[in-house]
Design a protein around this motif. Structure first.
Motif, PDB file in Angstrom:
ATOM      1  N   GLY A 129       0.850  -1.191   0.000  1.00 54.96           N
ATOM      2  CA  GLY A 129       0.000   0.000   0.000  1.00 54.96           C
ATOM      3  C   GLY A 129       0.876   1.227   0.000  1.00 54.96           C
ATOM      4  O   GLY A 129       1.968   1.210   0.588  1.00 54.96           O
ATOM      5  N   PRO A 130       0.462   2.300  -0.682  1.00 49.43           N
ATOM      6  CA  PRO A 130       1.301   3.491  -0.791  1.00 49.43           C
ATOM      7  C   PRO A 130       1.313   4.330   0.480  1.00 49.43           C
ATOM      8  O   PRO A 130       0.389   4.275   1.290  1.00 49.43           O
ATOM      9  N   ARG A 131       2.369   5.109   0.618  1.00 50.80           N
ATOM     10  CA  ARG A 131       2.434   6.114   1.676  1.00 50.80           C
ATOM     11  C   ARG A 131       1.401   7.205   1.403  1.00 50.80           C
ATOM     12  O   ARG A 131       0.945   7.368   0.268  1.00 50.80           O
ATOM     13  N   ALA A 132       1.120   7.993   2.434  1.00 49.21           N
ATOM     14  CA  ALA A 132       0.088   9.035   2.319  1.00 49.21           C
ATOM     15  C   ALA A 132       0.361   9.989   1.159  1.00 49.21           C
ATOM     16  O   ALA A 132      -0.554  10.399   0.441  1.00 49.21           O
ATOM     17  N   GLY A 133       1.631  10.323   0.956  1.00 51.61           N
ATOM     18  CA  GLY A 133       1.988  11.282  -0.086  1.00 51.61           C
ATOM     19  C   GLY A 133       1.567  10.810  -1.467  1.00 51.61           C
ATOM     20  O   GLY A 133       1.160  11.607  -2.318  1.00 51.61           O
ATOM     21  N   ALA A 134       1.656   9.505  -1.706  1.00 51.38           N
ATOM     22  CA  ALA A 134       1.270   8.944  -3.000  1.00 51.38           C
ATOM     23  C   ALA A 134      -0.221   8.585  -3.026  1.00 51.38           C
ATOM     24  O   ALA A 134      -0.856   8.636  -4.083  1.00 51.38           O
ATOM     25  N   ALA A 135      -0.779   8.242  -1.863  1.00 50.47           N
ATOM     26  CA  ALA A 135      -2.214   7.917  -1.784  1.00 50.47           C
ATOM     27  C   ALA A 135      -3.079   9.141  -2.092  1.00 50.47           C
ATOM     28  O   ALA A 135      -4.263   9.025  -2.388  1.00 50.47           O
ATOM     29  N   ARG A 136      -2.451  10.307  -2.031  1.00 54.47           N
ATOM     30  CA  ARG A 136      -3.176  11.548  -2.390  1.00 54.47           C
ATOM     31  C   ARG A 136      -3.740  11.495  -3.798  1.00 54.47           C
ATOM     32  O   ARG A 136      -4.653  12.247  -4.129  1.00 54.47           O
ATOM     33  N   ILE A 137      -3.193  10.640  -4.635  1.00 50.26           N
ATOM     34  CA  ILE A 137      -3.703  10.537  -6.004  1.00 50.26           C
ATOM     35  C   ILE A 137      -5.169  10.107  -5.986  1.00 50.26           C
ATOM     36  O   ILE A 137      -5.926  10.399  -6.900  1.00 50.26           O
ATOM     37  N   GLU A 138      -5.572   9.432  -4.908  1.00 53.21           N
ATOM     38  CA  GLU A 138      -6.996   9.152  -4.711  1.00 53.21           C
ATOM     39  C   GLU A 138      -7.626  10.136  -3.729  1.00 53.21           C
ATOM     40  O   GLU A 138      -8.783  10.527  -3.895  1.00 53.21           O
ATOM     41  N   GLY A 139      -6.875  10.547  -2.740  1.00 55.49           N
ATOM     42  CA  GLY A 139      -7.418  11.364  -1.651  1.00 55.49           C
ATOM     43  C   GLY A 139      -7.826  12.758  -2.074  1.00 55.49           C
ATOM     44  O   GLY A 139      -8.693  13.379  -1.467  1.00 55.49           O
ATOM     45  N   SER A 140      -7.186  13.280  -3.130  1.00 57.55           N
ATOM     46  CA  SER A 140      -7.558  14.589  -3.649  1.00 57.55           C
ATOM     47  C   SER A 140      -7.635  14.515  -5.170  1.00 57.55           C
ATOM     48  O   SER A 140      -6.632  14.279  -5.846  1.00 57.55           O
ATOM     49  N   LYS A 141      -8.840  14.728  -5.681  1.00 55.22           N
ATOM     50  CA  LYS A 141      -9.004  14.681  -7.135  1.00 55.22           C
ATOM     51  C   LYS A 141      -8.240  15.825  -7.797  1.00 55.22           C
ATOM     52  O   LYS A 141      -7.746  15.683  -8.912  1.00 55.22           O
ATOM     53  N   ALA A 142      -8.142  16.955  -7.100  1.00 50.08           N
ATOM     54  CA  ALA A 142      -7.407  18.089  -7.651  1.00 50.08           C
ATOM     55  C   ALA A 142      -5.925  17.728  -7.798  1.00 50.08           C
ATOM     56  O   ALA A 142      -5.292  18.038  -8.810  1.00 50.08           O
ATOM     57  N   PHE A 143      -5.361  17.040  -6.801  1.00 49.90           N
ATOM     58  CA  PHE A 143      -3.967  16.596  -6.880  1.00 49.90           C
ATOM     59  C   PHE A 143      -3.788  15.617  -8.039  1.00 49.90           C
ATOM     60  O   PHE A 143      -2.831  15.703  -8.809  1.00 49.90           O
ATOM     61  N   ALA A 144      -4.752  14.692  -8.174  1.00 49.68           N
ATOM     62  CA  ALA A 144      -4.673  13.709  -9.267  1.00 49.68           C
ATOM     63  C   ALA A 144      -4.637  14.419 -10.614  1.00 49.68           C
ATOM     64  O   ALA A 144      -3.858  14.065 -11.500  1.00 49.68           O
ATOM     65  N   LYS A 145      -5.449  15.449 -10.762  1.00 51.69           N
ATOM     66  CA  LYS A 145      -5.486  16.194 -12.028  1.00 51.69           C
ATOM     67  C   LYS A 145      -4.156  16.892 -12.286  1.00 51.69           C
ATOM     68  O   LYS A 145      -3.686  16.963 -13.423  1.00 51.69           O
ATOM     69  N   GLU A 146      -3.556  17.420 -11.210  1.00 50.65           N
ATOM     70  CA  GLU A 146      -2.250  18.081 -11.337  1.00 50.65           C
ATOM     71  C   GLU A 146      -1.197  17.100 -11.828  1.00 50.65           C
ATOM     72  O   GLU A 146      -0.410  17.407 -12.722  1.00 50.65           O
ATOM     73  N   VAL A 147      -1.193  15.907 -11.232  1.00 50.92           N
ATOM     74  CA  VAL A 147      -0.221  14.881 -11.614  1.00 50.92           C
ATOM     75  C   VAL A 147      -0.443  14.484 -13.075  1.00 50.92           C
ATOM     76  O   VAL A 147       0.508  14.373 -13.855  1.00 50.92           O
ATOM     77  N   MET A 148      -1.705  14.321 -13.449  1.00 50.29           N
ATOM     78  CA  MET A 148      -1.995  13.903 -14.820  1.00 50.29           C
ATOM     79  C   MET A 148      -1.576  14.974 -15.819  1.00 50.29           C
ATOM     80  O   MET A 148      -1.018  14.669 -16.875  1.00 50.29           O
ATOM     81  N   ALA A 149      -1.844  16.228 -15.477  1.00 52.57           N
ATOM     82  CA  ALA A 149      -1.470  17.304 -16.386  1.00 52.57           C
ATOM     83  C   ALA A 149       0.044  17.312 -16.579  1.00 52.57           C
ATOM     84  O   ALA A 149       0.542  17.381 -17.705  1.00 52.57           O
ATOM     85  N   ALA A 150       0.776  17.195 -15.469  1.00 54.37           N
ATOM     86  CA  ALA A 150       2.238  17.233 -15.553  1.00 54.37           C
ATOM     87  C   ALA A 150       2.789  16.024 -16.313  1.00 54.37           C
ATOM     88  O   ALA A 150       3.826  16.117 -16.973  1.00 54.37           O
ATOM     89  N   ALA A 151       2.082  14.882 -16.199  1.00 56.60           N
ATOM     90  CA  ALA A 151       2.582  13.647 -16.819  1.00 56.60           C
ATOM     91  C   ALA A 151       2.060  13.460 -18.235  1.00 56.60           C
ATOM     92  O   ALA A 151       2.437  12.503 -18.910  1.00 56.60           O
ATOM     93  N   GLY A 152       1.182  14.343 -18.680  1.00 54.04           N
ATOM     94  CA  GLY A 152       0.614  14.192 -20.019  1.00 54.04           C
ATOM     95  C   GLY A 152      -0.338  13.008 -20.131  1.00 54.04           C
ATOM     96  O   GLY A 152      -0.467  12.402 -21.196  1.00 54.04           O
ATOM     97  N   VAL A 153      -1.000  12.664 -19.029  1.00 57.57           N
ATOM     98  CA  VAL A 153      -1.943  11.545 -19.030  1.00 57.57           C
ATOM     99  C   VAL A 153      -3.314  12.050 -19.475  1.00 57.57           C
ATOM    100  O   VAL A 153      -3.812  13.037 -18.922  1.00 57.57           O
ATOM    101  N   PRO A 154      -3.928  11.411 -20.479  1.00 60.94           N
ATOM    102  CA  PRO A 154      -5.213  11.896 -20.963  1.00 60.94           C
ATOM    103  C   PRO A 154      -6.330  11.759 -19.922  1.00 60.94           C
ATOM    104  O   PRO A 154      -6.528  10.688 -19.348  1.00 60.94           O
ATOM    105  N   THR A 155      -7.010  12.859 -19.662  1.00 57.01           N
ATOM    106  CA  THR A 155      -8.118  12.862 -18.698  1.00 57.01           C
ATOM    107  C   THR A 155      -9.071  13.991 -19.085  1.00 57.01           C
ATOM    108  O   THR A 155      -8.742  14.821 -19.943  1.00 57.01           O
ATOM    109  N   ALA A 156     -10.226  14.021 -18.428  1.00 60.60           N
ATOM    110  CA  ALA A 156     -11.206  15.055 -18.742  1.00 60.60           C
ATOM    111  C   ALA A 156     -10.694  16.425 -18.298  1.00 60.60           C
ATOM    112  O   ALA A 156     -10.090  16.553 -17.229  1.00 60.60           O
ATOM    113  N   ARG A 157     -10.952  17.440 -19.099  1.00 66.01           N
ATOM    114  CA  ARG A 157     -10.681  18.809 -18.687  1.00 66.01           C
ATOM    115  C   ARG A 157     -11.524  19.087 -17.441  1.00 66.01           C
ATOM    116  O   ARG A 157     -12.666  18.625 -17.345  1.00 66.01           O
ATOM    117  N   SER A 158     -10.972  19.831 -16.495  1.00 66.20           N
ATOM    118  CA  SER A 158     -11.724  20.048 -15.258  1.00 66.20           C
ATOM    119  C   SER A 158     -11.409  21.408 -14.652  1.00 66.20           C
ATOM    120  O   SER A 158     -10.430  22.055 -15.037  1.00 66.20           O
TER     121      SER A 158
END
Ligand code: AMP
Ligand code: GLY
Length: 418
Positions: A87-116
């Motif tokens: 199981g991931p540490r809290a810092g990485a679990a944030r990818i689920e814990g905060s949708k805004a953080f997940a979007k930031e990571v996806m934008a930086a990584a070039g991962v296709p996701t819905a505009r938000s």
């Protein structure tokens, strides 16, 4: 094992079947896991309590099921106690814990996701709604057990839900609507950034047959996907999961555990609906019904950064289907305390159940049981799952009759609505 749902029952069952496992504890567990594991009490929301329990119990490996403890830092605490942890540490679990953080990571990584857009001020809501929808997708930014999202064609419904959240002081995420069948792809990820995809699965989120009604934590699932291209898992692992994993590591929050990509297969290719930091429920119930590779070794390899040495995963060649039996009232306030019969049958996994002092098994929450069937193909797996459902009785309980049904009729392309 930390957790108490049908996912954890499936995990405990698979761990118990691994000859490398000599003893198992599941905390807090349920009436189903009690037959397979010791059940010490623990407050799973308290990372220190989880780590203390693991130390007291001399655990070799701690597997954390739900997102709550992960986001709270349970994996950090267990690792700090010198114990291997899946199981991931809290810092990485944030990818689920905060949708805004997940979007930031996806934008930086070039991962296709819905505009938000994140809206935190009611004064900005109307203009923001006009930039989206219909249909509108309105999300609670916090953890919400799959129930924090409203998808609606009705602007007033979208607006009212957003205002309820904003009035409570919680930011709202507006998402562009992604059109296409939804699939879940789970990838094991270790500290060396090895990414190992499991089979793709389909999860039925809506409470009602034909995908109507409110979202739930999941009413059923099937795997594998008879209609999907064979390259889907490796493709998504390479184009979506790998860049997200690299970006988390770059931010000093390396992911280790299971990264769950919830995807919409749009005409422009797979796009991310959400990332979760843990095994999904109910997809895990079907994946583990098909997995032949011993689970404890696999989770241990993930927890210790040894996935690169893992031999290729072995799967049963057939299919699996899981049907969730939910309590009356779910996904609203569920009625609890109903006496369940037939819950000891084959393929029946417990979620919200507990054993009363008189020995009866009673319901204790929304999703009460997961009933799994397997077979040579999806139709055969469905038949076995629904036969098993017939032998279970929960007063007021409800389930969907159409889990995997459309996919049995469509082998060469995604069925509309699963
Ligand atoms: P989430 O909690 O983000 O997984 O959302 C729960 C469910 O809402 C998803 O499984 C989808 O069915 C639906 N959903 C979320 N975001 C979108 C979107 N951008 N487009 C379409 N449906 C969505
Ligand atoms: N199957 C949905 C979830 O676990 O979040």
């Amino acid at each position: 094992m930390i957790g108490a749902g049908a996912r954890e029952h499936a995990l405990v069952l698979a761990l118990a079947g691994d000859p490398a496992v000599t003893a198992l504890a599941c905390a807090p567990g349920n009436a189903g896991t009690a037959a397979l594991a010791e059940q010490p009490g623990v407050d799973v929301t308290d990372p220190v309590a989880v780590a203390d329990l693991a130390t007291r119990w001399s655990a070799d490996l701690v597997v954390i099921g739900p997102e709550g403890p992960l986001v709270a830092g349970a994996a950090d605490a267990v690792r700090a106690a010198g114990i291997a942890c899946f199981g991931p540490r809290a810092g990485a679990a944030r990818i689920e814990g905060s949708k805004a953080f997940a979007k930031e990571v996806m934008a930086a990584a070039g991962v296709p996701t819905a505009r938000s857009e994140l809206v935190d001020n009611p004064g900005r809501l109307d203009a923001a709604l006009s930039r989206f929808g219909p249909p509108w997708v309105v999300k609670d930014d916090r953890l919400a057990a799959g129930k924090g999202v409203v998808v609606t064609e009705d602007r007033e419904v979208a607006r009212a839900y957003a205002l309820t959240l904003l009035d409570g002081g919680h930011p709202v995420l507006l998402d562009c609507y992604l059109d296409g069948p939804e699939i879940s792809l789970f990838c094991l990820v270790d500290s060396e950034r090895t990414v190992l995809p499991l089979l793709p699965a389909h999860d039925f989120k809506r409470v009602g047959e034909g995908d109507v009604g409110p979202n739930t934590g999941g009413m059923g699932a099937y795997a594998p996907l008879p209609w999907a291209p064979a390259s889907l898992a490796t493709d998504v692992a390479a184009r979506i999961v790998r860049p997200a994993v690299d970006e988390l590591a770059r931010r000093g929050a390396p992911f280790s555990g299971l990264l769950y990509a919830g995807l919409a297969l749009t005409t422009e290719g797979p796009q991310v609906i959400e990332f979760n930091c843990r095994f999904g429920d109910p997809e895990t119930q079907v994946l583990l019904a098909l997995l032949r590779t011993p689970l404890a070794g696999l989770l241990r390899a993930t927890a210790t950064g040894a996935l690169a040495q893992q031999s290729p995963l072995q799967w049963d060649p057939g299919a699996a289907v899981v049907v969730v039996i939910a309590a009356q009232g779910y996904p609203g306030v569920p009625r609890t305390g109903d006496v369940i019969t037939g819950a000891a049958g084959k393929g029946v996994l417990h979620a919200a159940t507990r054993r009363r002092d008189d020995g009866a098994v009673v319901s204790a929450g929304g999703r009460v049981l997961s009933v799994v069937g397997t077979g040579v193909d999806l139709a055969a797996a469905r038949e076995q799952a629904y036969q098993r459902v017939e032998h279970v009785h929960l007063p007021g309980g409800h389930y969907r009759n159409d889990i995997g049904l459309l996919a049995t009729r469509r082998e060469n392309g995604p069925p509309a609505g699963g």
